[in-house]
Design a protein around this motif. Sequence first.
Motif, PDB file in Angstrom:
ATOM      1  N   GLU A 111    -124.323 -46.260  -8.910  1.00 37.08           N
ATOM      2  CA  GLU A 111    -123.936 -45.002  -8.271  1.00 37.08           C
ATOM      3  C   GLU A 111    -123.228 -45.272  -6.944  1.00 37.08           C
ATOM      4  O   GLU A 111    -122.153 -44.710  -6.663  1.00 37.08           O
ATOM      5  N   TYR A 112    -123.815 -46.138  -6.133  1.00 35.06           N
ATOM      6  CA  TYR A 112    -123.231 -46.444  -4.836  1.00 35.06           C
ATOM      7  C   TYR A 112    -121.934 -47.254  -4.985  1.00 35.06           C
ATOM      8  O   TYR A 112    -120.990 -47.085  -4.211  1.00 35.06           O
ATOM      9  N   GLN A 115    -119.052 -44.992  -5.810  1.00 40.80           N
ATOM     10  CA  GLN A 115    -118.887 -43.864  -4.890  1.00 40.80           C
ATOM     11  C   GLN A 115    -117.581 -43.981  -4.114  1.00 40.80           C
ATOM     12  O   GLN A 115    -117.227 -45.054  -3.609  1.00 40.80           O
ATOM     13  N   ARG A 130    -122.285 -43.900   2.592  1.00 38.71           N
ATOM     14  CA  ARG A 130    -122.437 -44.744   1.410  1.00 38.71           C
ATOM     15  C   ARG A 130    -123.854 -45.318   1.368  1.00 38.71           C
ATOM     16  O   ARG A 130    -124.307 -45.965   2.310  1.00 38.71           O
TER      17      ARG A 130
END
Length: 262
Positions: A111-112, A115, A130
Amino acid sequence: MTKTSPYAQALNHMERIVNVLSMRVPAPKRVQFRGSFVYRHVEKTIHQALVQKLARMVSSLHAARLLLEAGFVQEQASLQRILDEITEDISFLVFSITSGESTPAHEKYLEYFFQEEFDPSEQSVSSTDRGMVSRKKIRAYLDRCVNGAKGSSKHLDISRTVSKAYSGYVHAASPQIMDMYGGVSCGFFMRGMRGTIRQAEHRADFWNYMYRGIMACCLTAQAFDDDELFVSIREFEASFREATSTDYQSNDWPSVDGIDNG
């Protein structure tokens, strides 16, 4: 090093592996970004993340090698700090595939990773916050994968020590900066350290990063369930090791005789 040196051959080999694997994931697509577009992997899969990490790894190895040959060993070491994290991240992702167990930390990592730095719908240039899976958590997971459920405190201590030492190059700490000082005139080498013992030491150290790069490709082949590619990389790894090292130590470790101490 010449274009036909073992390092050049290894980098070319790694590039080919990245190109092969990039064809096995959905290709990046054009995504609208403000008044233009950017390329993105819209599916955001773990295999796409691995290909991206490998591509950046090979690029950083090329850059570190160029800096080494020019004598800019402080800057080379800064890139090696980046390479430490890239290769750890590759192992972190690979083991979740090969073990068949994806943890919440892996889900957060992806997910990060995907991003966006900036909101594409906003005209503002301010970046978004973040998230990050801690390096401590990643290393603890890798330690358990390698050494069993209880892990190894010795292995973790070594990882932390290496990371801290190379962080000093990234953040320009005094002990690392003072490696630039010396010579006949006793001053700072600001145009590289060619011909000094420092360059020779960093040349030998660079072998570790080349070798780890090859092994990162090998692990990723496992994540893609490609036994043929895995075997071919292991064969290349063996030939590279035979040509450049003894007992997993670079043949470039220097003798101090006849080398300027810097």
